[in-house]
Design a protein around this motif. Structure first.
Motif, mmCIF file in Angstrom:
data_model
loop_
_atom_site.group_PDB
_atom_site.id
_atom_site.type_symbol
_atom_site.label_atom_id
_atom_site.label_comp_id
_atom_site.label_asym_id
_atom_site.label_seq_id
_atom_site.Cartn_x
_atom_site.Cartn_y
_atom_site.Cartn_z
ATOM 1 N N HIS A 182 1.716 136.493 54.407
ATOM 2 C CA HIS A 182 3.093 136.926 54.186
ATOM 3 C C HIS A 182 3.475 136.776 52.712
ATOM 4 O O HIS A 182 4.069 137.672 52.102
ATOM 5 C CB HIS A 182 3.991 136.064 55.079
ATOM 6 C CG HIS A 182 5.435 136.359 54.961
ATOM 7 N ND1 HIS A 182 5.978 137.545 55.377
ATOM 8 C CD2 HIS A 182 6.460 135.618 54.472
ATOM 9 C CE1 HIS A 182 7.269 137.525 55.157
ATOM 10 N NE2 HIS A 182 7.595 136.363 54.595
ATOM 11 N N GLN A 183 3.104 135.628 52.126
ATOM 12 C CA GLN A 183 3.444 135.394 50.720
ATOM 13 C C GLN A 183 2.690 136.350 49.807
ATOM 14 O O GLN A 183 3.203 136.797 48.789
ATOM 15 C CB GLN A 183 3.134 133.941 50.344
ATOM 16 C CG GLN A 183 4.177 132.974 50.887
ATOM 17 C CD GLN A 183 3.749 131.529 50.754
ATOM 18 O OE1 GLN A 183 2.629 131.171 51.084
ATOM 19 N NE2 GLN A 183 4.636 130.682 50.286
ATOM 20 N N MET A 184 1.455 136.664 50.189
ATOM 21 C CA MET A 184 0.660 137.611 49.417
ATOM 22 C C MET A 184 1.355 138.973 49.389
ATOM 23 O O MET A 184 1.513 139.595 48.340
ATOM 24 C CB MET A 184 -0.723 137.710 50.069
ATOM 25 C CG MET A 184 -1.802 138.269 49.183
ATOM 26 S SD MET A 184 -2.052 137.264 47.708
ATOM 27 C CE MET A 184 -3.815 137.197 47.649
ATOM 28 N N LEU A 185 1.800 139.407 50.585
ATOM 29 C CA LEU A 185 2.476 140.699 50.695
ATOM 30 C C LEU A 185 3.757 140.700 49.860
ATOM 31 O O LEU A 185 4.041 141.652 49.124
ATOM 32 C CB LEU A 185 2.789 140.975 52.170
ATOM 33 C CG LEU A 185 3.333 142.368 52.474
ATOM 34 C CD1 LEU A 185 2.238 143.406 52.286
ATOM 35 C CD2 LEU A 185 3.868 142.424 53.909
ATOM 36 N N ASN A 186 4.522 139.613 49.961
ATOM 37 C CA ASN A 186 5.747 139.502 49.164
ATOM 38 C C ASN A 186 5.449 139.623 47.677
ATOM 39 O O ASN A 186 6.175 140.271 46.936
ATOM 40 C CB ASN A 186 6.414 138.145 49.401
ATOM 41 C CG ASN A 186 7.134 138.097 50.721
ATOM 42 O OD1 ASN A 186 7.433 139.143 51.305
ATOM 43 N ND2 ASN A 186 7.395 136.902 51.213
ATOM 44 N N THR A 187 4.374 138.953 47.240
ATOM 45 C CA THR A 187 4.018 138.986 45.827
ATOM 46 C C THR A 187 3.744 140.414 45.379
ATOM 47 O O THR A 187 4.217 140.850 44.323
ATOM 48 C CB THR A 187 2.778 138.104 45.580
ATOM 49 O OG1 THR A 187 2.999 136.838 46.186
ATOM 50 C CG2 THR A 187 2.532 137.909 44.102
ATOM 51 N N VAL A 188 2.993 141.150 46.215
ATOM 52 C CA VAL A 188 2.679 142.538 45.873
ATOM 53 C C VAL A 188 3.964 143.360 45.798
ATOM 54 O O VAL A 188 4.211 144.070 44.817
ATOM 55 C CB VAL A 188 1.705 143.138 46.921
ATOM 56 C CG1 VAL A 188 1.529 144.628 46.683
ATOM 57 C CG2 VAL A 188 0.371 142.424 46.877
ATOM 58 N N VAL A 189 4.809 143.214 46.811
ATOM 59 C CA VAL A 189 6.046 143.997 46.863
ATOM 60 C C VAL A 189 6.922 143.693 45.647
ATOM 61 O O VAL A 189 7.362 144.600 44.932
ATOM 62 C CB VAL A 189 6.830 143.681 48.169
ATOM 63 C CG1 VAL A 189 8.240 144.251 48.105
ATOM 64 C CG2 VAL A 189 6.080 144.222 49.374
ATOM 65 N N VAL A 190 7.130 142.400 45.398
ATOM 66 C CA VAL A 190 8.044 142.006 44.324
ATOM 67 C C VAL A 190 7.473 142.406 42.962
ATOM 68 O O VAL A 190 8.182 142.952 42.108
ATOM 69 C CB VAL A 190 8.324 140.485 44.394
ATOM 70 C CG1 VAL A 190 9.054 140.024 43.148
ATOM 71 C CG2 VAL A 190 9.138 140.167 45.623
#
Lengths: 448, 287, 307
Positions: free
Chosen positions: B78-86
């Protein structure tokens, strides 16, 4: 009514299966009805903010255990790095609609958070929901006092901790020295230390040292000095909240802390928590002044340590001119005064700090209990028995010598000043006298 | 952008001796700079007990445990995905806004634009710590704490000045005749910018984007202050491992996370590498 | 006559045009301007406000105007001055080192051969490694007991050095780690800049019989000067804010020998909860940074004009 009743029945059945905690759960449940504790249709969402170090483990194993008793309270623990936790707590707790119902505070933080009006008087306000068997008096005074301020109890100890002396018995044996006992004095300790710097495999190079602990610039480094100061009968402040450490006792304690560096591994001056832990686990140092909670990972778990439980002794820090030494570090659970889920929050904290909860915590996660009854009981794991003994010793010492960080709304600012002073003296950038003199002036200014 | 801009002094069929020295020296420099990276990757395959041996070991039984245990932490994907999105969202918004501002500064003579540009550049001089708390208060007032949007906007504040300054230089290097002829053909200012200027600036835009993504990718302070769980990013997970007050720092796990967070960015950068150098050359020379 | 008649019409016409023109020009500035204004105006005003006030921690708002008290407090704190000095030393050591090293390596890399692209891409990596991990890996490598650095230096009869324990070596360590992290940025801009140099000048010089040293010294470097200045400004604005590496590698120690100003501001705010004092420091740092940036910008414009 019907739904509640059905719900109640299923819970208690499950609770019986889980074991001893059933009484707590059913009584709390029966008394209040289930809506404040959630229903299967609309569970209570409980948000908790915690240090990541244990918050992640709690979410993974404590929450499922808790849910066996209270299936309709969904607990979400947000892990925050320790260094930023206090600031995050302050920012969130002061909102008109705070995110977190439960705030896990470190030992010196209660006055800082409570002063903003964010914390619930936990003993008074939750009395109606508290199980008669909960027994507040069973707690050791030292850990319970961590969340007392101005006569109000704001929290319950969840993960007790204290600075103790870890001993590598094998290295003491190799040096031909007797195993330390709780009666070991600082003079004896420092006299033995040179012999503990040794070449254990006979290859001509030194490969074991006497000590590793906090030496680097860190907010927790002064706790070692404070433990020695307290053991010598000194204290941080006098009765009028004026610095009382800038004297002979303070200087002597700091010089003892500095003297330890001579018997530490190369590079010791930049060692702190992680480094000291590492060298102890690698069998490179005979002693370490370290938080007791690392015992499991330093003596038991073969994944993280090279040592075995029978090699590792745990006891209070050496005896100074007044008494033995230790230093308190309690993580406590508090409830936000504006939380809409106070009863559910108390359900969580009450269970976790109950006799049953503490037992589960120490057996499953190696978490240290605060209750006298738990410490007097026989733990499931054999290695915990000597640890429990050391902890009880530690609590008594701490209570007697008031061995904790400053309890004041500005305690962390003071701790930071002390960290600078101690670091300056240890690294040789200032004399012990000059460093403490400067710190005393600054601390007085902060507390004014 | 004619071909001869790229002609380098070393454009020769065979390497001369001086060039050979330079090749060898550049390889040595690269090896020196990559050694800590190598050590990081090596450590990520070690068990805790092999990391802290004296003398250091090169031969050990490699383990994938650090990677496995890392990926098993439930919050990580989840944090990985957030990092990519942000990182990409803030990168793209900053590119759009910063590029337009850079163009305005380079080409559209607005009264006080130079001063404004310097002011925007200097806004990067504010210590980030000072901004974090009031930004949290703003986010809280609008109910945006722990949302992607607040983090994206916060990152834009330090990416936009950077994009603007770089793109300003880039546009200054373009011949003025480009948009003049476009406007004579009936394009308005926006048409000229989007149809003529932007397409030929794609390499520069992408290179700037990479730097924006890298900066947003590893940002920690705002991520900690402005998010709790929903929008939390990988750097927060990394400090959670590093600052473990129960077990001490687990360097096996840390280096594994470090290695894994590097890989996507390096792959992304490799893909657009050709444009990267080109864009930087034109953007930065006139900065 | 006709020109007089036409004049008001033309004025009216050009006024609309001017307005459209004005709006369209500002339309380019507005997205960036609005985002920055929306996100930065309040935080910066807030920082100024609380730097002159007492902060109520139960609301995080300013309660009482205290004038210059916070500033006086900060200016009397020896730790503030010490951290400014540390920052100065760090900047003086690392900025020139990174610029020289970066452009030097860029010059070396800029030979056309098959591996050039890969080398350039690999140089990106140090920038991407998270500061916490980077600091930790360097700590591991520099540890006097089990670190590889002293082990290797031991073979050539050097050391052992206590990289993190000796005040000067610790400062050097922070500079080395920061240089390792950010030289790649300079290398990338540098390679690009060198590639963009006009080829014909070099060809003419070669016809004149200039050797590589003469070409480097009297053509390449002078042509690169404006570019070096620009890179310097970008790096300067980044470096002046550095605290992540110091935090991860030394936590400001030993003593306070690597406590850069931003680390101090961070600790005062986030650890000591002295937000008002840290705001005062932030304002002082902002003003100082603005003054120095203005000087550097002027210097770089002079270099551009020389070119």
């Amino acid at each position: 009514m019907m739904r509640n009743y059905r719900n109640f029945g299923s819970i208690s059945r499950r609770a019986v299966m889980v074991g001893g905690a059933a009484a707590v759960a059913t009584r709390a449940f029966g008394a209040q009805g289930s809506s404040a504790l959630g229903t299967p249709e609309s569970p209570v969402q409980l948000r908790v903010i915690s240090d990541a170090a244990y918050g992640i483990a709690w979410q993974a194993s404590m929450v499922p255990e808790f849910n066996k008793l209270y299936p309709n309270i969904k607990v979400t623990i947000d892990p925050v790095p320790y260094a930023e936790l206090l600031a995050k707590i302050m920012l969130d707790a002061t909102a008109s609609q705070p995110t977190y119902d439960v705030i896990i505070v470190d030992d010196p933080w209660t006055p800082q958070v409570a002063r903003t009006g964010a914390l619930l008087d936990i003993r008074k306000e939750t009395a109606a929901w508290t199980d008669p068997g909960y027994d507040w008096d069973d707690f050791n005074a030292a850990p319970l006092e961590a969340t007392q301020w101005n006569g109000v109890q704001y929290g319950v100890p969840l993960r007790s901790n204290m600075l103790l002396m870890f001993v590598n018995k094998t290295l003491y044996k190799k040096a031909g020295l007797p195993e330390p006992t709780p009666d070991l004095t600082w003079d004896q300790y420092l006299e033995q230390a040179p012999k503990l710097v040794q070449d254990t495999n006979g290859d001509g190079t030194i490969d074991a040292w006497a000590i590793d602990t906090y030496f680097k610039r860190d907010a927790l480094t002064p706790t070692i000095w404070q433990a020695i100061l307290n053991a010598n009968g000194g204290s941080l402040l006098d009765k009028n909240n004026k610095p009382a450490f800038n004297n002979e006792i303070g200087v002597k304690a700091l010089k003892t802390h500095i003297a330890l560096l001579k018997y530490a591994p190369p590079g010791g001056v930049s060692h702190g928590y992680s480094e000291a832990l590492q060298s102890f686990r690698q069998g490179q140092v005979a002693t370490s002044f370290m938080w007791g909670s690392v015992y499991r990972n330093s003596a038991v778990d073969p994944k993280t340590t090279t040592l075995k439980p029978e090699e590792v002794g745990l006891q209070v820090m050496p005896v100074g001119s007044a008494m033995a030494g230790a230093h308190r570090g309690i993580a406590s659970g508090t409830i936000h005064a504006k939380s809409p889920n106070k009863q559910a929050a108390w359900g969580l904290l009450q269970w976790f700090s109950s006799k049953q909860g503490e037992k589960w915590h120490s057996n499953a996660l190696g978490g240290f209990p605060a209750r006298k009854s738990t410490l007097a009981s026989t733990p499931e794991s054999e290695w915990l028995s000597p640890v429990f003994k050391a902890l009880q010793q530690g609590y008594d010492t701490i209570e007697k010598g008031k061995m904790w960080r400053l309890r004041h709304p500005k305690s962390d600012a003071v701790q930071q000043v002390l960290a600078d002073a101690v670091a300056a003296a240890i690294s040789g950038q200032a004399t012990a006298e000059a460093a403490l003199q400067e710190a005393a002036v600054k601390v007085e200014k902060i507390l004014r | 952008m004619s071909d001869d801009t790229f002609g380098s002094i070393a454009h020769r069929a065979s390497l001369r001796s001086g060039d050979r020295v330079r090749v060898v020296a550049s390889i040595v420099a690269a090896l020196l700079f990559l050694f800590p990276v190598f050590w990081m990757v090596l450590t990520s395959f070690k068990l805790q007990k092999d990391i802290f041996t004296s003398p250091p070991t090169f031969i050990f039984t490699p383990t994938l445990e650090n990677y496995v245990s890392y990926l098993q932490r439930s919050t990580i994907p989840h944090q990985m995905l957030n990092t990519v999105v942000v990182a990409f969202a803030s990168g793209i918004i900053s590119i759009v806004a910063g590029t337009m501002a850079g163009y305005a500064l380079a080409r559209l003579r607005i009264r006080g634009a130079g001063f404004l540009g310097v002011l925007i550049l200097m806004s990067r001089g504010v210590p980030p710590i000072a901004l974090a708390v009031p930004m949290f208060l703003v986010g809280r007032a609008f109910g945006l704490i722990d949302s992607h949007i607040i983090l994206i906007l916060a990152y834009c504040t330090f990416l936009i000045p950077y994009v603007m300054w770089l793109m300003r230089g880039f546009f200054k290097a373009l011949p003025k005749e480009l948009e003049e002829s476009a406007m004579l053909d009936g394009c308005n200012r926006f048409g000229a910018f989007f149809k003529i200027i932007v397409p030929i600036s794609v390499p520069g835009l992408l290179s700037t984007l990479i730097f924006c993504v890298i900066l947003a990718w590893e940002e920690l302070l705002f991520a900690i202050v402005l998010t709790n769980r929903v929008a939390s990013t990988v750097p927060v997970a990394i400090v959670n491992i590093a600052g473990d007050t129960v077990n001490g720092a687990n360097w096996g796990a840390l280096t594994a996370v470090g290695t894994m967070t590097v890989i996507p960015v390096v792959v992304f950068a490799l893909l657009v590498q050709k444009w990267l150098i080109q864009g930087l050359a034109d953007g930065a020379t006139k900065g | 006559m006709s020109s007089l008649k036409a004049a008001p019409v033309r004025t009216w016409h050009s006024r609309t045009e001017r307005l459209t023109d004005f709006v369209s020009r500002w339309a380019f500035m507005s997205p960036a301007g609005l985002i920055l204004l929306a996100m930065l105006a309040y935080p910066i005003l807030y920082t100024f406000e609380i730097s002159f006030s007492e902060l109520d921690l139960s609301t995080f708002t300013a309660t009482e105007w205290v004038g210059w008290d916070n500033y006086a407090e900060v200016l009397h704190d020896t730790r503030f001055w010490a951290s400014l000095k540390v920052t100065g030393v760090y900047l003086l050591l690392s900025l020139p080192l990174q610029i020289v090293l970066g452009f030097g390596i860029a010059y070396l890399v800029n030979v056309e051969w098959a591996g050039r692209g890969v080398i350039r891409a690999l140089f990106l990596i140090p920038m991407v490694v998270a500061p916490v991990v980077a600091g930790g890996v360097w700590r591991m490598m520099l540890d006097p007991l089990y670190g590889i650095t002293n082990y290797v230096l031991g073979f050539v009869g050097l050391g052992p050095y206590d990289w993190l324990g000796d005040p000067w070596l610790a400062m050097l360590t922070v500079v080395i780690i920061d240089t390792w992290r950010w030289t790649p940025f300079v290398v990338l801009i540098g390679t690009a800049a060198i590639m963009a140099l006009p080829r014909d000048i070099f060809e003419a010089a070669e016809l004149d019989g200039a050797n590589w040293w003469a070409k480097l010294w009297s053509i390449t470097i002078p042509l690169l000067l404006p570019m070096i200045a620009a890179t310097f400004i970008v790096r300067w604005l980044g470096a002046v804010k550095m605290f992540d590496i110091a935090l991860a590698a030394t936590n400001g120690g030993p003593g306070a020998s690597t406590q850069v100003i931003n680390l101090f501001i961070y600790e005062e705010a986030f650890r000591s909860l002295k937000f008002a004092e840290s705001a005062a420091m932030a304002v002082i740092v902002l003003v100082g940074t603005m003054v120095l940036t203005a000087i550097f910008l002027r210097g770089s414009r002079m270099l551009e004009e020389m070119h």
